[in-house]
Design an enzyme around this catalytic site. Structure first.
Site, mmCIF file in Angstrom:
data_model
loop_
_atom_site.group_PDB
_atom_site.id
_atom_site.type_symbol
_atom_site.label_atom_id
_atom_site.label_comp_id
_atom_site.label_asym_id
_atom_site.label_seq_id
_atom_site.Cartn_x
_atom_site.Cartn_y
_atom_site.Cartn_z
ATOM 1 N N HIS A 72 0.833 -1.214 0.000
ATOM 2 C CA HIS A 72 0.000 0.000 0.000
ATOM 3 C C HIS A 72 0.866 1.261 0.000
ATOM 4 C CE1 HIS A 72 -3.866 -2.099 0.902
ATOM 5 N NE2 HIS A 72 -3.060 -2.962 1.476
ATOM 6 N N ASN A 146 -10.344 -2.914 2.426
ATOM 7 C CA ASN A 146 -10.005 -2.947 1.003
ATOM 8 C C ASN A 146 -11.259 -2.742 0.167
ATOM 9 O OD1 ASN A 146 -7.246 -3.384 1.172
ATOM 10 N ND2 ASN A 146 -7.374 -5.601 0.944
ATOM 11 N N HIS A 337 -3.873 1.158 12.117
ATOM 12 C CA HIS A 337 -3.582 -0.037 12.903
ATOM 13 C C HIS A 337 -4.905 -0.735 13.211
ATOM 14 C CE1 HIS A 337 -1.927 -2.821 15.609
ATOM 15 N NE2 HIS A 337 -1.663 -2.059 16.648
ATOM 16 N N TYR A 360 0.769 -4.022 12.196
ATOM 17 C CA TYR A 360 0.657 -2.593 11.889
ATOM 18 C C TYR A 360 1.467 -1.734 12.849
ATOM 19 C CZ TYR A 360 -2.626 -3.805 8.276
ATOM 20 O OH TYR A 360 -3.169 -4.334 7.140
#
Ligand code: HDE
Length: 698
Positions: A72, A146, A337, A360
């Site tokens: 990403h 997503n 996160h 994360y």
């Protein structure tokens, strides 16, 4: 009522550094009298170490980059707000930002591609990230989703393998931001759990027309938790008000060269123009006692719950209404996160989610250089922060007091432990032997890909076949192609036959026998959106243009929210028929039809004569036709469309539409309102599939 939103705004304002006033200084605030020449001995050097301004400037420059995100890396962000419509969800969760319509929560959303590096093109075939940070009064909540509802793998331990397979190959770092290469498909062939997400990746969903026209999904099953600690399973959905629309593969590849920032620019431009994108947040709720009612495991992120089975119930609306001031400070430094939770929302034991909860925080430590990244303006909660975590790189706060531990008496026992209002972990009883393994229900891989394939419209199915043919056609190892084709045959015989035909391969002898029902909600044609707001229309003009007709048609379409740009062989302006001028927004040399949703050829006999003799202009129209886009022409513009073979002779009343080509012989103020209506109607449908998929009715 909007206090949280205002708090975040005030917080951000207090960090803004004005570069447009005051004096140029060093980082220490010392004013400098020159920044173009180093301090030297004489005019020709050598340069002196004593020039602290030059050394500081260069040193800072040398340290400008931070590691890009492992995945990403390329993204675009925007601020906005979220508000629930009613309080109905209050029966299931204590999270106020989801249940109190009086609360408007500030948000920051970052959209992204996954595989490419920071400088890669926007329009590659890929999943898109859709990560939302809610700055709630009870702390930050991140929904890191997503634009596909399913993921490629079931257990987070495989994530490095999957990402290594899809990223550029390690020996030569080729190809950039592309899945069409041997290592990804080798991985896919060996891991059938990837197949469902792979079908989504081969579908139009992987080629969004705009970030504003994508669905978003939380993917995992989460929990909502009520005041009594009772939990309900939940899947989160974002549905765009503008509908779900995609680019064609041919367009994507061209746009990657013509405007690599296509999706980024689109988001920025629309927000800057006040055309704020909106999404509806929805939830699928599953009571705890129904956890095992499904053919698949609710903890398996490669499966979805069909909406026809468990409806998506609307919760509230998110509007994105402000662009960031500085890409790096905000969009690059934002740190999402999955474990940023607030009271009333909790995890499940989904083994993908569990490793994300580790990953994360870990990745932010290296990416943002230490443990204090939550103090960066973009990451700061609006809720008060008080704890005894201290020191570390980038500590901006100045903690006060002598006691840096809990419990204490020296600091008056502060900060106190919260009773009511504290986050409560959902309590569940667990029993089992430890093992490296996964549940039996995780081991079925073909039913949902088949359901997805069977739910596609004709053009969507065509595109999936073409995408497989493209991707597999690029492989250098034929045996990988064969292994993938075997999986396709297990998903659906028709899919395998069609892909095999494109590749000139024999259809494998395996097949899948199970029956599945389609889920119409999986086809993006089920979310067409309404109207033509923000659709981009190119208007071809030249000297002698029918300015009155142009004004009449443009204002009708602008009135519906469309964005029109005039294009001509040169920049500046063109002369209008009968006097006056019309400004040119872009010269044809700087754009291409792939950057627009529809094309209009303006009238004016002289203008149209020059357009007809202008190769790039004619190509522009023909290419838009090939890409199944709406095309319109008025007055002499209609004759041009007839001359180049795109439209029939208009009927007696002078207005006609055939295969998405809308023409009127009328010109000037006589152009009937029905012309713009008819053009808008075709544009709202986004494509005229009949032109390229003959099985589809007009
Ligand atoms: Fe991520 N993912 N991910 N992911 N992910 C990251 O975090 C990871 C997964 C998603 O705009 C990283 O800050 C693991 C699923 C988005 O900043 C990293 C696993 C979904 C973003 C990471 C997954 C996502 C990330 C890279 C498997 C959809 C961009 C930089 C266990 C539900 C957020 C960063 C942004 C980013 C790890 C799987 C979505 C490395 C280990 C499933 C939208 O931490």
């Amino acid at each position: 009522m909007d206090s949280e939103r205002n708090d975040k705004q005030r917080q951000l304002d207090s960090y803004r550094v004005a570069r447009d006033r005051g004096y140029l200084t060093t980082q220490q605030g010392v004013r400098v009298d020159g920044t173009d020449d180093t301090v030297k001995v004489g005019d020709r050097g050598p340069a002196l170490l004593a020039d602290f301004h030059a050394r500081e400037k260069i040193t800072h420059f040398d340290h400008e980059r931070i590691p890009e995100r492992v995945v990403h890396a390329r993204g675009a962000g925007a601020y906005g707000r979220f508000r629930p419509h009613t309080g109905w969800l209050g029966r299931f969760t204590t999270a106020r930002f989801l249940t109190d319509p009086a609360v408007e929560t500030p948000v920051f959303v970052r959209f992204s591609t996954v595989a490419g590096s920071r400088g890669s093109a926007d329009t590659v075939r890929d999943v898109r990230g859709f990560a939302t940070k809610f700055y709630t009064a009870e702390g930050n909540y991140d929904l890191v989703g997503n634009n596909f509802p399913v993921f490629f793998i079931q257990d987070g331990i495989k994530f490095p393998d999957f990402v290594h397979a899809v990223k550029p190959e390690p020996h030569n770092e080729i190809p950039q931001a592309a899945s069409a290469h041997d290592t990804l498909w080798d991985f896919v062939a060996l891991q059938p759990e990837t197949l469902h997400a792979i079908l989504w990746l081969m579908s139009d969903r992987a080629l969004p027309r705009s970030y504003r026209m994508m669905q978003g999904f939380g993917v995992h099953t989460f929990r909502l938790v009520d005041a009594d600690g009772q939990s309900t399973f939940v899947k989160f959905h974002w549905k765009p008000k503008l509908g779900v629309h995609s680019l064609l593969w041919d367009e994507c590849q061209q746009i990657a060269g013509r405007d690599p920032d296509f999706n980024r620019r689109d988001l920025w431009d629309c927000i800057a123009a006040g055309q704020y994108p909106e999404w509806e947040l929805g939830v699928q709720l599953i009571p705890e006692h129904r956890e095992f009612d499904f053919d698949f495991d609710l903890l398996d992120a490669t499966k979805l719950i069909p909406e026809e089975y468990v409806p998506v119930r609307p919760v509230g609306t998110m509007v994105l209404d402000r662009n960031p001031d500085n890409f790096f400070a905000e969009t690059e430094q934002v740190a999402f996160h999955t474990a940023n939770l607030v009271r009333g929302i909790d995890f499940t034991d989904d083994p993908l989610l569990q490793l994300r909860n580790f990953s994360y925080l870990d990745t932010q430590l290296i990416r943002l250089g230490g443990p204090n990244f939550a103090q960066l303006p973009i990451n700061r909660p609006v809720a008060d922060v008080a704890n005894h975590q201290q020191d570390g790189y980038g500590q901006h706060a100045i903690p006060q007091g002598e006691a840096a531990y809990t419990e204490n008496t020296i600091g008056g026992g502060c900060p106190a432990l919260a009773g009511d209002g504290a986050f409560q972990h959902h309590s569940e009883s667990l029993y089992g032997a430890t093992a490296r393994g996964r549940g039996a229900k995780f081991r079925e891989y073909y039913t949902q890909p088949r359901m997805f394939w069977r739910s596609m419209s004709e053009p969507e199915a065509d595109h999936i076949v073409a995408a497989f043919a493209f991707e597999l056609g690029k492989l250098t190892r034929p045996e990988i192609r064969e292994r993938v084709l075997e999986h396709l045959a297990r998903i659906d015989a028709e899919l395998a036959v069609r892909v095999a035909a494109e590749l000139g391969m024999r259809v494998p002898g395996v097949s899948y026998n199970g029956e599945v029902t389609a889920s119409p909600a999986l086809s993006q044609s089920s979310l067409p959106g309404e109207g033509i707001a923000t659709r981009k229309i190119a208007v071809l003009i030249a000297d002698g243009v029918d300015a009155d007709g142009l004004e009449r048609v443009s204002s009708a379409l602008r009135g519906r929210g469309a964005v029109l740009e005039t294009l001509a062989a040169h920049g500046g302006e063109v002369g209008a028929e009968g006097g006056g001028t019309v400004p040119v927004d872009r010269s044809l040399a700087t754009v291409s039809s792939v950057l627009y949703d529809g094309v209009l050829v303006a009238g004016g006999p002289d203008a149209v004569e020059s357009l007809g003799g202008d190769g790039p202009a004619v190509h522009f129209v023909l290419e838009a036709y090939k890409h199944a886009k709406p095309i319109g022409g008025f007055g002499a513009g209609a004759s041009l469309l007839r001359t180049i073979g795109l439209s029939p002779i208009p009927p007696e009343d002078g207005l006609g539409t055939v295969d998405g080509v809308v023409v009127t012989t009328a010109s000037g103020r006589d152009i009937p309102a029905r012309f713009a209506d008819a053009f808008a109607e075709v544009l709202a449908r986004h494509r005229v599939w009949r032109r390229i998929t003959h099985a589809v009715p007009a």
